[in-house]
Design a protein around this motif. Structure first.
Motif, PDB file in Angstrom:
ATOM      1  N   ASN A 156      21.633 -26.459  -8.014  1.00 16.42           N
ATOM      2  CA  ASN A 156      20.935 -25.219  -7.752  1.00 16.42           C
ATOM      3  C   ASN A 156      21.911 -24.075  -7.470  1.00 16.42           C
ATOM      4  O   ASN A 156      21.709 -22.948  -7.912  1.00 16.42           O
ATOM      5  N   TYR A 212      23.090 -14.503  -9.986  1.00 14.98           N
ATOM      6  CA  TYR A 212      23.558 -13.331  -9.254  1.00 14.98           C
ATOM      7  C   TYR A 212      24.871 -12.769  -9.775  1.00 14.98           C
ATOM      8  O   TYR A 212      25.135 -11.587  -9.632  1.00 14.98           O
ATOM      9  N   LEU A 256       1.299  -9.311  -9.927  1.00 13.99           N
ATOM     10  CA  LEU A 256       2.370  -8.725  -9.113  1.00 13.99           C
ATOM     11  C   LEU A 256       2.945  -7.496  -9.791  1.00 13.99           C
ATOM     12  O   LEU A 256       3.184  -6.461  -9.159  1.00 13.99           O
ATOM     13  N   VAL A 273       4.119   6.826  -5.166  1.00 13.81           N
ATOM     14  CA  VAL A 273       5.297   7.647  -4.915  1.00 13.81           C
ATOM     15  C   VAL A 273       5.371   8.802  -5.917  1.00 13.81           C
ATOM     16  O   VAL A 273       5.520   9.968  -5.535  1.00 13.81           O
ATOM     17  N   GLU A 275      10.327  25.252   2.672  1.00 17.54           N
ATOM     18  CA  GLU A 275      10.206  24.138   1.747  1.00 17.54           C
ATOM     19  C   GLU A 275      10.352  22.814   2.494  1.00 17.54           C
ATOM     20  O   GLU A 275       9.783  21.797   2.106  1.00 17.54           O
ATOM     21  N   THR A 276      11.147  22.832   3.571  1.00 18.79           N
ATOM     22  CA  THR A 276      11.378  21.633   4.347  1.00 18.79           C
ATOM     23  C   THR A 276      10.067  21.056   4.863  1.00 18.79           C
ATOM     24  O   THR A 276       9.802  19.860   4.757  1.00 18.79           O
ATOM     25  N   ILE A 290       8.150  19.302   2.143  1.00 16.29           N
ATOM     26  CA  ILE A 290       8.654  17.979   1.775  1.00 16.29           C
ATOM     27  C   ILE A 290       8.322  16.962   2.857  1.00 16.29           C
ATOM     28  O   ILE A 290       7.901  15.832   2.564  1.00 16.29           O
ATOM     29  N   LEU A 291       8.486  17.378   4.113  1.00 17.15           N
ATOM     30  CA  LEU A 291       8.188  16.451   5.203  1.00 17.15           C
ATOM     31  C   LEU A 291       6.724  16.025   5.156  1.00 17.15           C
ATOM     32  O   LEU A 291       6.398  14.849   5.327  1.00 17.15           O
ATOM     33  N   GLU A 330       2.665  10.454   1.849  1.00 23.05           N
ATOM     34  CA  GLU A 330       2.992   9.324   0.985  1.00 23.05           C
ATOM     35  C   GLU A 330       3.080   8.023   1.800  1.00 23.05           C
ATOM     36  O   GLU A 330       2.565   6.984   1.373  1.00 23.05           O
ATOM     37  N   HIS A 331       3.727   8.113   2.975  1.00 24.70           N
ATOM     38  CA  HIS A 331       3.837   6.916   3.804  1.00 24.70           C
ATOM     39  C   HIS A 331       2.463   6.440   4.261  1.00 24.70           C
ATOM     40  O   HIS A 331       2.182   5.242   4.279  1.00 24.70           O
ATOM     41  N   LEU A 369       0.803   4.731   1.356  1.00 23.72           N
ATOM     42  CA  LEU A 369       1.361   3.391   1.121  1.00 23.72           C
ATOM     43  C   LEU A 369       0.832   2.405   2.155  1.00 23.72           C
ATOM     44  O   LEU A 369       0.455   1.280   1.826  1.00 23.72           O
ATOM     45  N   PHE A 394      -4.791  -6.143   2.312  1.00 21.18           N
ATOM     46  CA  PHE A 394      -5.029  -7.205   3.292  1.00 21.18           C
ATOM     47  C   PHE A 394      -6.505  -7.381   3.584  1.00 21.18           C
ATOM     48  O   PHE A 394      -7.000  -8.495   3.706  1.00 21.18           O
ATOM     49  N   VAL A 395      -7.200  -6.230   3.690  1.00 22.40           N
ATOM     50  CA  VAL A 395      -8.579  -6.275   4.182  1.00 22.40           C
ATOM     51  C   VAL A 395      -9.534  -6.845   3.133  1.00 22.40           C
ATOM     52  O   VAL A 395     -10.461  -7.584   3.469  1.00 22.40           O
ATOM     53  N   LYS A 443     -16.482 -14.132  -0.911  1.00 26.15           N
ATOM     54  CA  LYS A 443     -16.981 -14.974   0.170  1.00 26.15           C
ATOM     55  C   LYS A 443     -17.749 -16.206  -0.328  1.00 26.15           C
ATOM     56  O   LYS A 443     -17.517 -17.319   0.144  1.00 26.15           O
ATOM     57  N   THR A 453     -16.856 -20.143   0.339  1.00 31.79           N
ATOM     58  CA  THR A 453     -17.773 -21.122   0.934  1.00 31.79           C
ATOM     59  C   THR A 453     -17.871 -22.362   0.071  1.00 31.79           C
ATOM     60  O   THR A 453     -17.798 -23.488   0.566  1.00 31.79           O
TER      61      THR A 453
END
Lengths: 648, 648
Positions: free
Chosen positions: B307, B315, B559, B570, B590-591, B594-595, B601-602, B605, B613-614, B620, B624
């Motif tokens: 392996n 790699y 995936l 993004v 402009e700052t 962007i912030l 965006e965060h 995501l 997850f939910v 269901k 069962t």
């Protein structure tokens, strides 16, 4: 093994008391008789097939003693078949761990003769607990003597009696000799060795052993961070250049240690046989209620609760409530900053002794309010999660952990986030971080170890004095009755929730703002070392022995720690982006700086994700062993079918 | 069912030809005899226990015909026991899907009499293929007649013969009648109904049915997007306000449709019985080589490959190679932009007819170079992944898909990214997106359907002419020999890889830059509708019938699509942040803009992650049913143990 009961009842058949069943002193006679009969009745007639003895049958020494205390044990044969029912994994002749079966028992490594000492006491107690829990009503409609304690076919008797207060508690007995030996190797002797995890598992079960394993792993994993952090403190390396390096190191480190933990946890769980143990069908949790119906999975009669109703409860009540609490917590934080600002301005305008004192008042009030809010919220979360009426204990736990975690995270870290990203005051951030970390550590140690220790000492002394009164020469060994009396009064260990929560918050302090306070790791390492000792002490001497619980991993906590390490990537990147040194690389345009910071953050997040995928969760050699077991069982099945099939 | 072979060999026992085994025309007689004996020998003596017949034993009509073509079938009993070995899931009496066992066969829904028609032809062919693949050498050291074709105990004979060119191909036969019926309901009749997925699965197996199910689902899922996009095109809604709305809608939509697909895929897989099917132990893939040793899992003798060596190869060679290719692709892109700029400047300086032509030249060259690079890279990736010497087919496939996916993503989208975020030219981005999308669709349709169709038509005609020459009145049904001859010449379907890759790239065009070209979804929907027809046609008439492959989901592609939808969050956030309308909200700084963009965006995501997850992956009611099956098997095991256990 435990001593034989000294006070009566030893019927010569080698009865070993394993579990204590304490009923209310004023419990109705018929209910007591009914339960003890149920416990000792054979399995065929719907009983548990265990042995039961009254602790002091007629010989209660003082009037204060509760007569309704029973000792429950089981014959060796009964316990072995219980182990088979539970699918307990034991070491096989070839060194692998396999589900124990009575038919195959002679092929298990430690099975000798009639199996004496094959199952550890913790395992026996777990089996007895399982058998008691699965004592179910058949035709009875209520508990004898208690018209209102309704039963229906399939309802767990123990749980109904407990919820009605007829049964006070069920707890396993400590093994005095074992415990002495364990506590000596665990924390009494001065040593440079690791914790005796296998022995902890042997005595307390896999769940607790994994907690201590994690605590140990976490401590060692932080040592490199701490070592890197010390020179920053000693030489006053205030330069942000070096902080950038430190933060970069921490980011990689957090990901690697969490992946590493998964692997070492899998290694331990494999050694203990819980990794490949299949979960039995989960029964509804005690508090679960609903309209009686037929379970679509088992076809058995049990209470049913519509899933849509629960979902509505979760999304229309619990989620808004949690959001409201988070908002409240932020509001309190803002009030704190206002008060602090007001106090500081007052002090700056006319500094006297009293204004100096005044500047400390907001912090103290805030700290107290945080603790009170955490406490109140915890109750609210427990109530809400109970009200959501989850069918399974595991789903109840997941919902509870999520609620508590989110709020604790906000409550503890919101002020730090505010200072870091809104006020952008790094000096204040460092001060605040240090204060919070040190305060919470001291508080924890006091609340967790010293207070219970002191209470326990007082209780022990009282008990000893009483024992001395009875027999003037103090006996070398405590009689069983005294042991039971002593342990029944001990506090109950409520599970590893609070211990993990503490580690989780510590991990947050270390990872979220690691680049402004490199000494955090050192403090956490020191805290963890004492934590091992205080936790070990409290398990051995402060709390009742808990029932052992098989566990293959630390469950939802792994997810929580990973979420924290993702958030840490974001905060550390932002902190680095805000540092003057980095800013000086982009003298013209702040926009460029922010874009670069965001880009690097995204790359780091992607790398983290890739690392999580690339590092296998289970080490290769254990994967091979698991595959081998599965292959063998498949082959055995095939061979069996070949033998059974008619000759063609 | 297939017709009986018309050319000799029908021994009256109802032999049904299922699979064609074509050996090289010049294969040595002894090897041919050895293989056919192995196939027909009983299982006890190491054979496959199947029936085998020569297609034209001695009656070869033309000299061109290969005499070494064999038809393989199996007795009903043999096929049923093969189904049991493979753990095939069939419908039980109570409507659930269970692993078929011969002992329990009367409890399966469609099992009547001696099981005639219980297994579909596709299943029978899959069983025959499995039995052929698991024909393994015992004491032979080489294939008879071929000293150099070495064998060792446990080596698959078919695979060695195939790799040495002694065996040309093994393929399942089409069922002419079935196919006619299927192609009629699938694509020939004008209809407004869905594809007959159950019938596709019945004829082609679960893997292909899931692909067509996904194609259909994906098309329907894009319809709302397309409907929302049409007015943007019709009314020339150039305002970015509306694009922001559109992008927001798309983000939520992408997440929801992918989760929805998981659920409907689980529903289908449950209905087809592949969801809970346990994978048998995977054998090494044909190309796997190594030093002979003992497999640590099975204990059998087989080639082993360290392996660590493979990891080093991956790699140290593969990863750098892929990175280099990605760099090269970027380099080519930069050259393209330089050429384009140069051509444009030339045209601007002195516009003539020839400079107008010249402005198109770079695009054409770039498009051709992209296709060529994709092709070369595909070969390189296949070579590299083969060289990595993966033991399992699944791990080979995963590594290959990852390599090809990454490069295709870069090659197709890098220029769009460059235009969007470096040049920030939205008009050019829209033009480029439209050109790429439309060109690739047209190219695909031509390459995939029309070209093979035309080739196939030519071959068919030639074959018909030859048949006419022999029998002047054309027979109503083609004789089996002609059918085999015809199908042997058809192209081989190489699996769903290219089909999924195409959908993946289309999904990228729709989701990554959805807010600048709302018509993309409309184009993709149109493309998908024709794709259904052309894919259906090529499966029915262009390619050999593929062996059916059980599949529970679309595997690594799920995936890949999810990764694409994360990247889409993004890019869309960035595009929105760059829009003049949003910029006008932050006129001073402009700052700040962007912030805010990064923060939103965060949050998006995080929301996406929480949604994933939910929403449970399996509906269901199917959870069962699965739990019920598992519970029942546990109970059955318990009951069996109770019966077996000695009375105590």
């Amino acid at each position: 093994m435990l001593k034989q009961p000294s006070a009566g009842g030893d019927d010569g058949s080698g009865f070993t008391p394993l579990v204590v069943v304490e009923m209310a002193p004023d419990a109705k006679e018929e209910a007591v008789v009914w339960l003890t009969r149920k416990i000792s009745a054979s399995e065929q007639s719907g009983g548990a097939g265990l042995s039961v003895q009254q602790l002091w049958s007629g010989t209660a020494e003082t009037e204060k003693d509760n007569p309704n205390v029973f000792l429950v044990g089981g014959s060796r044969q009964r316990l072995l078949s219980g182990a088979e029912d539970l699918g307990l994994f034991k070491e096989f002749n070839d060194g692998s761990m396999r589900a124990f079966t009575c038919a195959n028992r002679d092929n298990f490594k430690d099975f000798k003769g009639d199996g004496d000492g094959f199952l550890s006491t913790a395992e026996c107690q777990y089996i007895v607990k399982h058998e008691l829990d699965s004592l179910r009503a058949k035709s009875e409609t209520h508990i004898p003597g208690y018209e209102k304690a309704k039963l229906y076919p399939g309802k767990s008797i123990i749980r109904r009696m407990q919820s009605k207060g007829i049964l006070v508690q069920v707890f396993p007995l400590h093994e005095t000799e074992e415990l002495k030996r364990l506590s000596f190797t665990w924390y009494k002797k001065v040593k440079l060795s690791l914790q005796p995890l296998d022995e902890i598992r042997h005595y307390y079960g896999e769940g607790l052993a994994l907690y201590f394993g994690f605590l140990e792993y976490f401590t060692f994993a932080l040592v490199p961070m701490a070592l890197v952090g010390v020179p920053y403190y000693l030489f006053d390396w205030e330069s942000y250049d070096k902080y950038v390096l430190f933060a970069g190191f921490n980011l990689v480190w957090c990901t690697v240690i969490l992946e590493g933990w998964k692997r070492s946890s899998a290694t331990m769980a494999y050694r203990w046989g819980t990794l490949s143990r299949k979960k039995a069908f989960e029964e509804p949790r005690p508090g679960f209620h609903g309209v009686l119906g037929f379970n679509p999975v088992t076809g058995r009669e049990e209470p049913l609760y519509p899933n849509t109703k629960r979902l509505l409860q979760v999304y229309l009540v619990s989620v808004p409530f949690v959001v409201l609490c988070l908002y409240l917590s932020l509001y309190v934080m803002m009030v704190y900053f206002l008060m602090e600002g007001w106090a500081l301005s007052l002090h700056a305008a006319e500094p006297t002794f009293w204004t100096t004192v005044l500047t400390f008042v907001p912090s103290v009030i805030y700290a107290v309010v945080i603790e009170v809010m955490n406490l109140i919220y915890r109750y609210a979360a427990e109530f809400l999660t109970g009200w959501e009426n989850h069918r399974l204990e595991s789903s109840y736990q997941n919902h509870l952990v999520l609620k508590v975690l989110l709020f604790n995270f906000f409550n503890c870290f919101a002020s730090l986030f505010y200072i870091a990203f809104v006020m952008q005051d790094m000096v204040l951030l460092r001060q605040c971080l240090a204060t919070l970390l040190i305060t919470s550590q001291i508080l924890n140690q006091v609340m967790e170890a010293f207070l219970p220790y002191w209470l326990q000492r007082r209780r022990n002394k009282k008990m000893m004095r009483r024992a001395h009164k009875r027999a003037s020469p103090p006996p070398a060994e405590m009689p069983l009755a005294d042991q039971v009396r002593l342990e029944a009064d001990m506090s109950t260990y409520l599970g590893t929730f609070d211990d993990y929560l503490e580690l989780f918050l510590l991990f947050g302090y270390v990872s979220l703002f690691s680049c402004v306070y490199p000494l955090a790791a050192v403090l956490v390492v020191l805290n963890n070392v004492t934590e091992v000792y205080s936790d070990a002490f409290k398990m051995c001497h402060v709390f009742k022995r808990p029932f052992s619980e098989p566990a293959a991993n630390i469950g939802v906590w792994q997810l929580a720690f990973e979420a924290m390490s993702v958030i840490a990537v974001v905060t550390n990147c932002a902190l680095i982006g805000m540092s003057p040194q980095v800013k000086s690389y982009f003298p013209e345009s702040e926009t460029q700086l922010i874009l670069w910071t965001a880009a690097i953050e995204h790359v780091l997040l992607a790398l983290k994700l890739i690392l999580t995928f690339v590092i296998p969760d289970v080490p290769k050699h254990i994967q091979t062993k698991l595959a081998r077991l599965e292959f063998e069982s498949l082959e055995a099945l095939k061979k069996k079918k070949m033998l059974e099939a008619p000759v063609q």
